[in-house]
Design an enzyme around this catalytic site. Sequence first.
Site, PDB file in Angstrom:
ATOM      1  N   PHE A 174      25.434  63.983   3.035  1.00  0.00           N
ATOM      2  CA  PHE A 174      24.361  63.475   2.180  1.00  0.00           C
ATOM      3  C   PHE A 174      24.609  62.066   1.682  1.00  0.00           C
ATOM      4  O   PHE A 174      23.676  61.362   1.312  1.00  0.00           O
ATOM      5  CB  PHE A 174      24.149  64.401   0.966  1.00  0.00           C
ATOM      6  CG  PHE A 174      25.242  64.329  -0.067  1.00  0.00           C
ATOM      7  CD1 PHE A 174      25.266  63.323  -1.030  1.00  0.00           C
ATOM      8  CD2 PHE A 174      26.256  65.278  -0.097  1.00  0.00           C
ATOM      9  CE1 PHE A 174      26.276  63.252  -1.976  1.00  0.00           C
ATOM     10  CE2 PHE A 174      27.275  65.212  -1.032  1.00  0.00           C
ATOM     11  CZ  PHE A 174      27.278  64.196  -1.977  1.00  0.00           C
ATOM     12  N   LYS A 199      21.794  67.003  13.074  1.00  0.00           N
ATOM     13  CA  LYS A 199      21.554  67.892  11.937  1.00  0.00           C
ATOM     14  C   LYS A 199      21.997  67.133  10.690  1.00  0.00           C
ATOM     15  O   LYS A 199      23.166  67.115  10.331  1.00  0.00           O
ATOM     16  CB  LYS A 199      22.347  69.191  12.091  1.00  0.00           C
ATOM     17  CG  LYS A 199      21.740  70.408  11.348  1.00  0.00           C
ATOM     18  CD  LYS A 199      21.587  70.249   9.848  1.00  0.00           C
ATOM     19  CE  LYS A 199      22.914  70.397   9.136  1.00  0.00           C
ATOM     20  NZ  LYS A 199      22.727  70.353   7.637  1.00  0.00           N
ATOM     21  N   GLU A 242      20.689  68.491   4.410  1.00  0.00           N
ATOM     22  CA  GLU A 242      19.416  69.012   3.911  1.00  0.00           C
ATOM     23  C   GLU A 242      19.072  68.458   2.533  1.00  0.00           C
ATOM     24  O   GLU A 242      17.947  68.631   2.047  1.00  0.00           O
ATOM     25  CB  GLU A 242      19.454  70.540   3.861  1.00  0.00           C
ATOM     26  CG  GLU A 242      20.407  71.148   2.838  1.00  0.00           C
ATOM     27  CD  GLU A 242      21.857  71.220   3.311  1.00  0.00           C
ATOM     28  OE1 GLU A 242      22.655  71.900   2.632  1.00  0.00           O
ATOM     29  OE2 GLU A 242      22.188  70.595   4.350  1.00  0.00           O
ATOM     30  N   SER A 301      33.243  67.214   4.026  1.00  0.00           N
ATOM     31  CA  SER A 301      34.429  67.625   3.278  1.00  0.00           C
ATOM     32  C   SER A 301      35.482  68.201   4.219  1.00  0.00           C
ATOM     33  O   SER A 301      35.172  68.675   5.323  1.00  0.00           O
ATOM     34  CB  SER A 301      34.049  68.669   2.222  1.00  0.00           C
ATOM     35  OG  SER A 301      33.656  69.883   2.849  1.00  0.00           O
ATOM     36  N   CYS A 305      33.428  58.552   0.954  1.00  0.00           N
ATOM     37  CA  CYS A 305      34.777  58.974   1.325  1.00  0.00           C
ATOM     38  C   CYS A 305      35.775  57.833   1.290  1.00  0.00           C
ATOM     39  O   CYS A 305      36.975  58.066   1.379  1.00  0.00           O
ATOM     40  CB  CYS A 305      34.770  59.632   2.702  1.00  0.00           C
ATOM     41  SG  CYS A 305      34.368  58.503   4.047  1.00  0.00           S
ATOM     42  N   GLU A 346      39.363  65.999  -4.371  1.00  0.00           N
ATOM     43  CA  GLU A 346      38.418  64.921  -4.063  1.00  0.00           C
ATOM     44  C   GLU A 346      37.219  65.096  -4.994  1.00  0.00           C
ATOM     45  O   GLU A 346      36.373  65.957  -4.790  1.00  0.00           O
ATOM     46  CB  GLU A 346      37.969  64.980  -2.607  1.00  0.00           C
ATOM     47  CG  GLU A 346      37.031  63.835  -2.245  1.00  0.00           C
ATOM     48  CD  GLU A 346      36.478  63.938  -0.832  1.00  0.00           C
ATOM     49  OE1 GLU A 346      36.121  62.894  -0.258  1.00  0.00           O
ATOM     50  OE2 GLU A 346      36.399  65.057  -0.307  1.00  0.00           O
TER      51      GLU A 346
END
Length: 509
Positions: free
Chosen positions: A163, A187, A190, A240, A295, A394
């Site tokens: 995201f 993909k 969402e 992740s 990240c 994280e």
Amino acid sequence: MTEVLERKNQQQTELGRVSHWIGGQIVPGESGRSGPVYNPAQGIQTKEVDFASVEEVDRAVQTAKQAYEAWRAVSLSKRQDLFFTIRDLFHRRKDDIAAILTEEHGKVFSDAKGEVQRGLEVIEYACGIPTLLKGDFSEQASSGIDVYSIRQPLGVVAGITPFNFPAMVPMWMWAPALACGNTFVLKPSEKDPSASVFAAELLKEAGVPDGVFNVVHGDKVAVDAILEHPEIAAVSFVGSTPIAKYIYATGTSKGKRVQALGGAKNHMIVLPDADLDMAADAAVSAAYGSAGERCMAVSAVVAVGDIGDAFIEAVKQRLPKVKVGPGTEPENEMGPLITREHRDKVASYLDSGAEQGAEVVADGRETAPDGDGFFLGVSLLDKVTPEMDAYRDEIFGPVLSVVRADTYDEAVQLVNENTYGNGVAIFTRDGGAARQFQFEVQAGMVGVNVPIPVPVAYYSFGGWKASLFGDSHIYGPEGINFYTRGKVVTSRWPDPSTSKVDLGFPQTR
């Protein structure tokens, strides 16, 4: 402010719908399942996104498979020409893409445009595909025999993206994949899916044939359908570490090539001789840009020796100047977090940090804008130690932890013993120390007086240890290799009269 940011501020009575893109057109979902899409700055739901079933994922894959043979046969010169058109179109529509990111992700408009620009750089790299796919040729390797190497596309490949960079990370995947001659099934997250559908529309407008690029939305059902589909040759993932580990294990068990980039705990080491103002500016920029939801964000500063107190004071002075608010307002520098749940989870590290002995220098809950948006102000923890949750996890939000170290060796040991190995930075005026650091630090990307060392497009992006599963980094030369496989051809064109049966092992001398 550009017109593309003139969005309606009130919640509409009928939610918008985000559907799949298959075979060059919008395809409404048929599974009966969907998920909410929010405007994080307002805290309201604005859209519903269709969730794909296994059958709908298969439809996208079969469509990509049908398009593959014609697409892989397109000449390199024509593919290159098409990518120059793609680059031009995405550049001209950069503000439109950025506006979508601001609306659905929440990042400020300037940051959103920066994201699109970094994605464009990979598209520009892909424009050089004729050179990037050049092989080797050895004439007269043996008497009358030539040997040469080529690289060919894999077939249907897929990308599963996060995201936090809903435009850039997909570009990191589909640009080299398509340029190499593969067809693609994406993909996206969402949580902010619209940028991917808009990208599909732009690719069609640029001239990409129907079926070459497809988008399916969804949750774990769609992810597993991609990982298990026998017609998908390779999967790229960014997200992740627990999910990256799952993606890698599942995909490779099905015989797929997988690159799975995971999480990070990026350290920034500040030596006593560092330029204090430069280091403080860098830490604030790298910790709080994009609300810390990246990240490569610096989440732990290791202050070495006696510079710690001065560094904390320098950062503390800068925090009130960071303007937090809706990304549609040009004066704001940091927007909201992606969901209310994530905002609350990030804020919880301020409580656990205090309980475990850290000093809360700045609590972002006290400076967050009023309203229903998913905001958390810039937050700072001092005297954090390695056993604390704020250091181990994280956080993925605007919380910066400062750890104290007595020596350079102790600081490097902290980095090298950490589970993650994505990015790391050192701030110093000592060239010898910097060179020693880049030699011995265990991380995939290193910055010297550069807080966020994201490589340029003609190098490759990726970490070490639990930040990467698989042996291939993303984009750049490694991205080209990932989306192709090598073939070596040995050829001879002799006089037929010299041909004879020879049952021995092939000779080269």
